[in-house]
Design a protein around this motif. Structure first.
Motif, mmCIF file in Angstrom:
data_model
loop_
_atom_site.group_PDB
_atom_site.id
_atom_site.type_symbol
_atom_site.label_atom_id
_atom_site.label_comp_id
_atom_site.label_asym_id
_atom_site.label_seq_id
_atom_site.Cartn_x
_atom_site.Cartn_y
_atom_site.Cartn_z
ATOM 1 N N GLY A 133 0.778 -1.224 0.000
ATOM 2 C CA GLY A 133 0.000 0.000 0.000
ATOM 3 C C GLY A 133 0.811 1.276 0.000
ATOM 4 N N GLN A 134 2.129 1.159 -0.039
ATOM 5 C CA GLN A 134 2.975 2.345 0.003
ATOM 6 C C GLN A 134 3.232 2.892 -1.405
ATOM 7 N N TYR A 135 3.570 4.179 -1.443
ATOM 8 C CA TYR A 135 3.854 4.849 -2.713
ATOM 9 C C TYR A 135 5.370 4.896 -2.946
ATOM 10 N N PRO A 136 5.798 4.978 -4.208
ATOM 11 C CA PRO A 136 7.234 4.929 -4.519
ATOM 12 C C PRO A 136 8.089 5.911 -3.730
ATOM 13 N N ALA A 137 7.571 7.096 -3.453
ATOM 14 C CA ALA A 137 8.363 8.104 -2.748
ATOM 15 C C ALA A 137 8.769 7.648 -1.351
ATOM 16 N N THR A 138 8.048 6.682 -0.795
ATOM 17 C CA THR A 138 8.346 6.212 0.566
ATOM 18 C C THR A 138 9.248 4.985 0.569
ATOM 19 N N LEU A 139 9.626 4.487 -0.593
ATOM 20 C CA LEU A 139 10.388 3.246 -0.695
ATOM 21 C C LEU A 139 11.867 3.520 -0.912
ATOM 22 N N SER A 140 12.699 2.617 -0.414
ATOM 23 C CA SER A 140 14.131 2.679 -0.697
ATOM 24 C C SER A 140 14.400 2.212 -2.116
ATOM 25 N N GLY A 141 15.635 2.399 -2.579
ATOM 26 C CA GLY A 141 15.990 1.948 -3.921
ATOM 27 C C GLY A 141 15.800 0.459 -4.104
ATOM 28 N N GLY A 142 16.218 -0.313 -3.112
ATOM 29 C CA GLY A 142 16.059 -1.760 -3.215
ATOM 30 C C GLY A 142 14.613 -2.179 -3.228
ATOM 31 N N GLU A 143 13.775 -1.489 -2.435
ATOM 32 C CA GLU A 143 12.346 -1.795 -2.423
ATOM 33 C C GLU A 143 11.694 -1.436 -3.749
ATOM 34 N N LYS A 144 12.065 -0.285 -4.319
ATOM 35 C CA LYS A 144 11.529 0.100 -5.622
ATOM 36 C C LYS A 144 11.886 -0.933 -6.682
ATOM 37 N N GLN A 145 13.121 -1.427 -6.642
ATOM 38 C CA GLN A 145 13.518 -2.388 -7.670
ATOM 39 C C GLN A 145 12.785 -3.706 -7.497
ATOM 40 N N ARG A 146 12.491 -4.096 -6.276
ATOM 41 C CA ARG A 146 11.727 -5.328 -6.073
ATOM 42 C C ARG A 146 10.291 -5.170 -6.576
ATOM 43 N N VAL A 147 9.709 -4.004 -6.389
ATOM 44 C CA VAL A 147 8.378 -3.745 -6.963
ATOM 45 C C VAL A 147 8.459 -3.799 -8.490
ATOM 46 N N ALA A 148 9.531 -3.241 -9.039
ATOM 47 C CA ALA A 148 9.710 -3.257 -10.494
ATOM 48 C C ALA A 148 9.860 -4.687 -11.013
ATOM 49 N N ILE A 149 10.514 -5.543 -10.246
ATOM 50 C CA ILE A 149 10.643 -6.947 -10.643
ATOM 51 C C ILE A 149 9.275 -7.628 -10.621
ATOM 52 N N ALA A 150 8.478 -7.336 -9.595
ATOM 53 C CA ALA A 150 7.116 -7.886 -9.546
ATOM 54 C C ALA A 150 6.321 -7.440 -10.765
ATOM 55 N N ARG A 151 6.449 -6.167 -11.127
ATOM 56 C CA ARG A 151 5.749 -5.661 -12.317
ATOM 57 C C ARG A 151 6.211 -6.389 -13.575
ATOM 58 N N ALA A 152 7.521 -6.628 -13.696
ATOM 59 C CA ALA A 152 8.062 -7.302 -14.880
ATOM 60 C C ALA A 152 7.512 -8.712 -15.038
ATOM 61 N N LEU A 153 7.203 -9.361 -13.906
ATOM 62 C CA LEU A 153 6.739 -10.744 -13.934
ATOM 63 C C LEU A 153 5.223 -10.872 -13.833
ATOM 64 N N ALA A 154 4.519 -9.748 -13.757
ATOM 65 C CA ALA A 154 3.083 -9.782 -13.487
ATOM 66 C C ALA A 154 2.306 -10.589 -14.515
ATOM 67 N N ASN A 155 2.695 -10.505 -15.775
ATOM 68 C CA ASN A 155 1.982 -11.229 -16.840
ATOM 69 C C ASN A 155 2.644 -12.549 -17.190
ATOM 70 N N ARG A 156 3.521 -13.044 -16.304
ATOM 71 C CA ARG A 156 4.225 -14.310 -16.554
ATOM 72 C C ARG A 156 4.863 -14.308 -17.950
ATOM 73 N N PRO A 157 5.735 -13.348 -18.236
ATOM 74 C CA PRO A 157 6.311 -13.239 -19.574
ATOM 75 C C PRO A 157 7.227 -14.408 -19.894
#
Length: 219
Positions: A133-157
């Motif tokens: 439930g947090q927004y990017p501005a509140t996340l560390s760099g490592g946390e942002k990249q983990r969210v980005a990894i989740a996004r990359a895998l969201a559609n099971r590419p």
């Protein structure tokens, strides 16, 4: 190779009178864990863009699951990017006014259906369930990249392309994020291509290629 998710034959990119990629050929099997490394200015990001159908090559042919892409219109290219390729960017590229969960779900929303169970599984595997439930501005760099990894895998590419995915992270955080990326990649049964200048990553990958002066060679 018939099982290649991505195959580039003699990919060339000319820009501003300079040859950025010079007849590069590459094959990415469906089970690939491939590192492409090289110094700054070697053309790594250009290769990332070409493989991801973000930029057309000047010459040569890119195949996705055996289909030549040169004659495809933008709508067809966008469909392939959505359904077949996941992207992890060095600068995260999260939408600032979406929560972590909403950012990760963007590819699913573009497709028109949410798979909440798969998102739950990704967030748990990437250890970011409590950040949903947090927004990017509140996340560390490592946390942002983990969210980005989740996004990359969201559609099971079929394949994930990662451009300097640890480039903005400190060494300890980079190591943890890479561990998680490799683990989740195996769980999702997707090919992975990481493009990086960091030679320390070499031992973590099954195959390694070096891009220098626009040419790709085995390491």
């Amino acid at each position: 190779m018939t099982d290649a998710v991505l195959r580039g034959d003699d990919l060339t990119v000319d820009r501003g009178g300079d040859r950025v990629l010079d007849s590069v050929s590459i094959s990415v099997p469906s089970d690939a864990r491939l590192l492409v490394r090289g110094p700054s200015g070697a053309g790594k990001t250009t290769l990332f863009n070409v493989l991801g159908l973000l930029e057309p090559p000047t010459g040569g042919t890119l195949y996705v699951n055996g289909e030549a892409t040169a004659s495809l219109g933008e709508r067809a290219r966008a469909r392939i990017r959505r359904d077949t390729i996941g992207f992890v960017f060095q600068d995260f590229q999260l939408v600032p006014d979406l929560t972590a969960r909403e950012n990760a779900a963007v590819p699913q929303d573009h497709r028109g259906e949410r798979d909440e169970a798969w998102l739950d599984r990704l967030f748990e595997a990437l250890q970011i369930t409590d950040l949903a439930g947090q927004y990017p501005a509140t996340l560390s760099g490592g946390e942002k990249q983990r969210v980005a990894i989740a996004r990359a895998l969201a559609n099971r590419p079929a394949v994930v392309l990662a451009d300097e995915p640890t480039g903005q992270l400190d060494p300890d955080t980079a190591e943890r994020v890479l561990d998680l990326l490799l683990t989740v990649r195996a769980d999702a049964d997707t090919a992975l291509v990481v493009i990086s200048h960091d030679p320390r990553l070499t031992d973590r990958f099954d195959d390694c290629l070096r891009l220098a002066d626009g040419e790709l060679t085995p390491v």
